[in-house]
Scaffold this active site. Sequence first.
Site, PDB file in Angstrom:
ATOM      1  N   HIS A 109     -12.882   3.001   0.515  1.00 20.29           N
ATOM      2  CA  HIS A 109     -12.957   1.947   1.548  1.00 20.29           C
ATOM      3  C   HIS A 109     -13.675   0.693   1.016  1.00 20.29           C
ATOM      4  CE1 HIS A 109     -12.931   5.045   5.116  1.00 20.29           C
ATOM      5  NE2 HIS A 109     -11.700   4.676   4.792  1.00 20.29           N
ATOM      6  N   GLU A 129      -8.203  -5.357   5.292  1.00 16.71           N
ATOM      7  CA  GLU A 129      -8.092  -5.013   3.872  1.00 16.71           C
ATOM      8  C   GLU A 129      -6.943  -5.772   3.204  1.00 16.71           C
ATOM      9  OE1 GLU A 129      -8.495  -1.021   5.478  1.00 16.71           O
ATOM     10  OE2 GLU A 129      -9.365  -0.417   3.562  1.00 16.71           O
ATOM     11  N   ASN A 159       0.869  -1.169   0.000  1.00 15.34           N
ATOM     12  CA  ASN A 159       0.000   0.000   0.000  1.00 15.34           C
ATOM     13  C   ASN A 159       0.914   1.231   0.000  1.00 15.34           C
ATOM     14  OD1 ASN A 159      -1.807   2.023   0.485  1.00 15.34           O
ATOM     15  ND2 ASN A 159      -2.680   1.113   2.349  1.00 15.34           N
ATOM     16  N   ARG A 168      -2.630  -2.039  -3.386  1.00 15.78           N
ATOM     17  CA  ARG A 168      -3.841  -1.256  -3.154  1.00 15.78           C
ATOM     18  C   ARG A 168      -3.783   0.008  -4.013  1.00 15.78           C
ATOM     19  NH1 ARG A 168      -5.187   2.931   1.478  1.00 15.78           N
ATOM     20  NH2 ARG A 168      -7.380   3.190   1.029  1.00 15.78           N
ATOM     21  N   ARG A 195     -12.159  15.526   8.492  1.00 22.35           N
ATOM     22  CA  ARG A 195     -12.938  15.934   7.313  1.00 22.35           C
ATOM     23  C   ARG A 195     -14.361  16.325   7.691  1.00 22.35           C
ATOM     24  NH1 ARG A 195     -11.294  10.671   4.509  1.00 22.35           N
ATOM     25  NH2 ARG A 195      -9.199  11.114   3.742  1.00 22.35           N
TER      26      ARG A 195
END
Length: 391
Positions: free
Chosen positions: A177, A379, A7, A88, A236
């Site tokens: 996601h 993941e 990743n 990823r 955020r």
Amino acid sequence: MTVLVINAGSSSLKYQLVNPTTGESNASGLVERIGEETAMLKHEHEGEEYRLERHIEDHEVALKLVLDMFNKYGPVLKEASIEAVGHRVVQGGKYFDGPALVTDEVSERIRTLIPLAPLHNGGNLKGIEVARELLPEVPHVVVFDTAFFQRLPAEASTYALKKEVAEKYGIYRYGAHGTSHLYVSKQVAELTGKTDLKQIVMHLGNGASVSAVKNGRALDTSMGLTPLEGLVMGTRTGDIDPAAVFHLQRNAGMDVEEVDHLFNKESGLKGLSGFNDMRTVRELADKGDEDARLALDVALHRLQKYVGAYTAVLGGLDAITFTAGIGENDSDLRRELCERLAYTGIELDLEKNEVRSKQARCISTPNSKVQVWVVPTNEELEIARQAMTLV
Ligand code: ADP
């Protein structure tokens, strides 16, 4: 048999060696601050941690150093029977609805998607390029964060924006996601033994998103063109009237970069309470801090709205599932949300809710009209499994 999962971010590179069958990982690590004065490499194998601090110019040097770490501290990669490298990638645009074997053409596609994910796809691509060079003998597979949402119904992925503009600039709901939402929703289907399931998955970490999944297919998700849309997150805003952007540009003299930074890095829990870490926000709220309490309430209200909306989209609700840092650990938040959803007939088992575990578990009572699950996301394992479907 193992898969090396990579990743790569703009200045970081995380990796894990995963057995796609058992899910076991016998080595993992992280390089941070690539390109800065001093970078840090952390390699873990068999419970031991090895660190290296030095300047690391770029991703190529970083990956070479990682491969050195494997050779020095184990496991020796030649003996680890790596079947594939799984990468990823954040943004697959409208091109990828599943994993893809890396070819020059696929790399080029990822490059053309950089404008849609400027903070992510560039770094992802660098990781792919140097890994292909340094590990040419194994197949490389890319797994996209957006793939699970690529087949959202058009009515969910389309913004009510002038059609020509949306088409020209690729302005659609891509979600994010997705690898986590897919992994978790599959787990819930397996654990309940039901495939015809109307479920809502809440991935609540520093970044947070929620999805509506019916019979294994995603019908809607809260992140949009970028991960900014939807829930209240660590830093955020999540949903906000886009006119706030025009307002700030006209009245505060902010330029695009400043508004981008404000909405992505200085807002959310941090903007409301001063802290982005949920544990700190909770601690402050418990001590009577009003800003922290309001931050929690705004986040809960947003989640409550999404669950209500997605129940309507699904035409009913069989299960809700919590995952990621907050979802897996914050029993207070789970309880508070379930209290707000009591009208649905949800009944949380308060004792089960408090149990801390790395295992997937059902935390609702047998009488609950909607099952409540906690499923730790993984993941890397999902990427490893998807990579193996192509080799
Ligand atoms: P990301 O991968 O998006 O950076 P994580 O999934 O690791 O994020 O989640 C990080 C969040 O999880 C932080 O807000 C952290 O406070 C929260 N978290 C971790 N442990 C707990 C806990 N025991 N209680 C409440 N929140 C927790």
